[in-house]
Design a protein around this motif. Structure first.
Motif, short mmCIF file in Angstrom:
data_model
loop_
_atom_site.label_atom_id
_atom_site.label_comp_id
_atom_site.label_asym_id
_atom_site.label_seq_id
_atom_site.Cartn_x
_atom_site.Cartn_y
_atom_site.Cartn_z
N GLY A 1 19.88 -6.41 4.52
CA GLY A 1 20.60 -5.15 4.75
C GLY A 1 19.69 -3.96 4.91
O GLY A 1 20.16 -2.86 5.24
N PHE A 2 18.38 -4.12 4.67
CA PHE A 2 17.42 -3.02 4.76
C PHE A 2 16.04 -3.64 4.94
O PHE A 2 15.85 -4.84 4.69
CB PHE A 2 17.46 -2.15 3.50
N ASP A 3 15.09 -2.85 5.40
CA ASP A 3 13.71 -3.33 5.46
C ASP A 3 13.24 -3.61 4.04
O ASP A 3 13.33 -2.74 3.15
CB ASP A 3 12.80 -2.29 6.11
N THR A 4 12.75 -4.82 3.82
CA THR A 4 12.43 -5.22 2.45
C THR A 4 11.05 -5.87 2.40
O THR A 4 10.61 -6.52 3.37
CB THR A 4 13.50 -6.20 1.91
N ALA A 5 10.37 -5.71 1.26
CA ALA A 5 9.06 -6.32 1.09
C ALA A 5 9.19 -7.83 0.93
O ALA A 5 10.02 -8.30 0.14
CB ALA A 5 8.37 -5.71 -0.13
N ALA A 6 8.35 -8.54 1.66
CA ALA A 6 8.36 -10.00 1.56
C ALA A 6 7.37 -10.52 0.54
O ALA A 6 7.34 -11.72 0.25
CB ALA A 6 8.07 -10.62 2.94
N MET A 7 6.53 -9.64 0.00
CA MET A 7 5.52 -10.04 -0.98
C MET A 7 5.38 -8.93 -2.03
O MET A 7 5.70 -7.76 -1.76
CB MET A 7 4.15 -10.24 -0.31
N ASP A 8 4.87 -9.29 -3.19
CA ASP A 8 4.43 -8.27 -4.16
C ASP A 8 3.10 -7.70 -3.67
O ASP A 8 2.20 -8.46 -3.26
CB ASP A 8 4.20 -8.89 -5.54
N GLY A 9 2.97 -6.36 -3.69
CA GLY A 9 1.71 -5.77 -3.23
C GLY A 9 1.83 -4.28 -3.07
O GLY A 9 2.38 -3.58 -3.94
N TYR A 10 1.32 -3.79 -1.91
CA TYR A 10 1.29 -2.35 -1.66
C TYR A 10 1.86 -2.08 -0.26
O TYR A 10 1.43 -2.69 0.74
CB TYR A 10 -0.14 -1.82 -1.72
N ALA A 11 2.84 -1.18 -0.20
CA ALA A 11 3.33 -0.70 1.08
C ALA A 11 2.42 0.44 1.53
O ALA A 11 2.22 1.41 0.78
CB ALA A 11 4.77 -0.22 0.95
N VAL A 12 1.87 0.31 2.74
CA VAL A 12 0.88 1.29 3.18
C VAL A 12 1.34 1.93 4.48
O VAL A 12 2.06 1.34 5.28
CB VAL A 12 -0.51 0.63 3.38
N ALA A 13 0.92 3.18 4.68
CA ALA A 13 1.25 3.92 5.89
C ALA A 13 -0.04 4.34 6.59
O ALA A 13 -1.01 4.76 5.92
CB ALA A 13 2.09 5.15 5.57
N GLY A 14 -0.07 4.23 7.91
CA GLY A 14 -1.23 4.64 8.68
C GLY A 14 -2.43 3.77 8.37
O GLY A 14 -2.33 2.66 7.86
N ALA A 15 -3.61 4.32 8.71
CA ALA A 15 -4.86 3.61 8.45
C ALA A 15 -5.40 3.97 7.08
O ALA A 15 -5.12 5.03 6.53
CB ALA A 15 -5.89 3.96 9.53
N GLY A 16 -6.21 3.04 6.51
CA GLY A 16 -6.79 3.27 5.22
C GLY A 16 -8.06 4.09 5.30
O GLY A 16 -8.51 4.45 6.39
N PRO A 17 -8.67 4.38 4.16
CA PRO A 17 -8.22 3.95 2.82
C PRO A 17 -6.91 4.61 2.40
O PRO A 17 -6.53 5.63 2.94
CB PRO A 17 -9.38 4.36 1.92
N TRP A 18 -6.26 3.93 1.38
CA TRP A 18 -4.94 4.39 0.97
C TRP A 18 -4.96 4.82 -0.50
O TRP A 18 -5.63 4.20 -1.34
CB TRP A 18 -3.90 3.27 1.14
N GLN A 19 -4.18 5.83 -0.78
CA GLN A 19 -4.04 6.32 -2.15
C GLN A 19 -2.67 5.91 -2.66
O GLN A 19 -1.65 6.19 -2.02
CB GLN A 19 -4.18 7.84 -2.21
N VAL A 20 -2.63 5.23 -3.82
CA VAL A 20 -1.36 4.78 -4.40
C VAL A 20 -0.70 5.96 -5.09
O VAL A 20 -1.29 6.60 -5.99
CB VAL A 20 -1.59 3.63 -5.40
#
Length: 382
Positions: free
Chosen positions: A51-70
């Motif tokens: 019913g919605f976009d959902t994570a298929a794994m435990d981890g980190y959802a990231v946007a754009g290019a890295g590095p990424w800040q949580v």
């Protein structure tokens, strides 16, 4: 009584039984009670799956290019992130949680490198509606509801489903010598058909509504044959031509139409299938236990499958080894054990004994032309 020459060939008898009836009308049942039943109408998804976009794994959802800040954490079952992720941002996310807008991938814990520059490999995001759209068909009419199908229908929002009604079976075990409990005395025999036929009927999707041991009395037999509240009446021990075998004469009195009247098989030749006025059915099984078992898988089980809307399961075909004589036009049904890529005949089986069948995995259908080691169809006994 028909002779062997005029008896119905075994395969023809089974086909007649499978095609004799149509599936019973539909009823709605709770989904958790529907496994093993057959859908009478399609079931449609009540919402997109997922019913919605959902994570298929435990981890980190990231946007754009890295590095990424949580910048936060999202757990499954929550409302999700309230705003769009910006480039270089990430949130810790659990499997099944709502993926925030702006997410380009989910990096699994096992391979996550938050100092990287671009997400590598799979996105690990299940997109809304990728399995099904709201209103699309999840399972069609005629589909057997397996555990997996039940799970899919639950995902689609189904609470109850339309399935064909289960046929109600009345089992009449005839014979003055038959006792239903304990150890039989001299001249008596224990009812083996009660537990055996009930199990066969249940496996085919039916409900055994009544089980009676009857004296050899044609009046009693006629009364129970025509009593209401049964779709199929199974009569054991009265289908041959002996002085106490009343079934044929009773069928004439109740205006039954015979579809199968003796089958060219061993054991189990004196079996029958008849139609009663009003759309009900009678299966007559011989009184010898193994012969009755053969007759049940020949005419009773295919009839019950038809009434439930199920197809007769396809037989396995393997080479069969053993010392058996097959003489046309009679089909031999013999118990066999599976032995890897072939089956072996269980020796010493007799019409009155279930010892061979109880030690077997299947019944082998041996027809004209079969010789030791030739392939044959195997009907499961489990």
């Amino acid at each position: 009584m028909p002779t062997t020459d005029s008896a119905t060939p075994w395969r023809a008898a089974r086909l007649i039984a499978a095609e004799a009836a149509s599936a019973l009308p539909a009823e709605d049942v709770p989904l958790d009670r529907a496994v093993g039943r057959v859908l009478a109408a399609p079931v449609l998804a009540r919402a997109d799956l997922p019913g919605f976009d959902t994570a298929a794994m435990d981890g980190y959802a990231v946007a754009g290019a890295g590095p990424w800040q949580v910048i936060g954490r999202i757990l499954a079952g929550g409302p999700g992130w309230t705003h769009e992720l910006g480039p270089g941002q990430a949130v810790e996310i659990m499997t099944g949680a709502v993926v925030p807008a702006g997410t380009v991938a989910v990096l699994p814990y096992e391979t996550a490198d938050l100092s990287g520059t671009t997400p590598a490999g799979k996105a690990h995001i299940r997109r809304a509606g990728e399995d099904a759209r709201a209103g699309s068909e999840l399972a069609g009419a005629g589909r057997l509801i397996t555990p997996a199908v039940a799970g899919l229908l639950a995902q689609g929002g189904a609470d109850s489903v339309p399935v064909h009604r289960q046929p109600r079976v009345r089992l009449l075990v005839t014979g003055d010598e038959v006792v239903s409990r304990g150890v039989p005395a001299t001249g008596q025999v224990r009812d083996v058909f009660g537990p055996m036929v009930s199990a066969l009927a249940t496996a085919a999707g039916a409900v055994v509504a009544e089980r009676l041991v009857l004296r050899d009395d044609p009046g009693l037999l006629a009364e129970r044959l025509t009593a209401p509240d049964a779709d199929v009446v199974v009569v054991t021990g009265s289908s041959s031509a002996g002085a106490a075998d009343h079934l044929h004469r009773v069928l004439e009195k109740v205006a039954a139409r015979r579809l199968v009247d003796r089958v060219a098989c061993r054991p189990g030749g004196p079996q029958l299938l008849a139609a009663l006025p009003g759309g009900r059915w009678i299966a007559g099984l011989p009184g010898n236990p193994f012969a009755g078992l053969v007759a049940a898988v020949t005419v009773l089980q295919p009839l019950l499958y038809a009434l439930t809307g199920r197809s007769v399961p396809l037989a396995t075909r393997l080479p069969v080894r053993g010392d058996v004589v097959v003489t046309a036009p009679v089909t031999r049904l013999v118990p066999v054990r599976l032995a890897g890529d072939h089956a072996v005949v269980v020796p010493g089986s007799r019409p009155a004994s279930l010892a061979g069948a109880a030690a077997a995995d299947a019944l082998a259908v041996l027809e004209d032309g079969w010789t030791d080691g030739s392939p044959a169809d195997l009907l499961p006994l489990g």
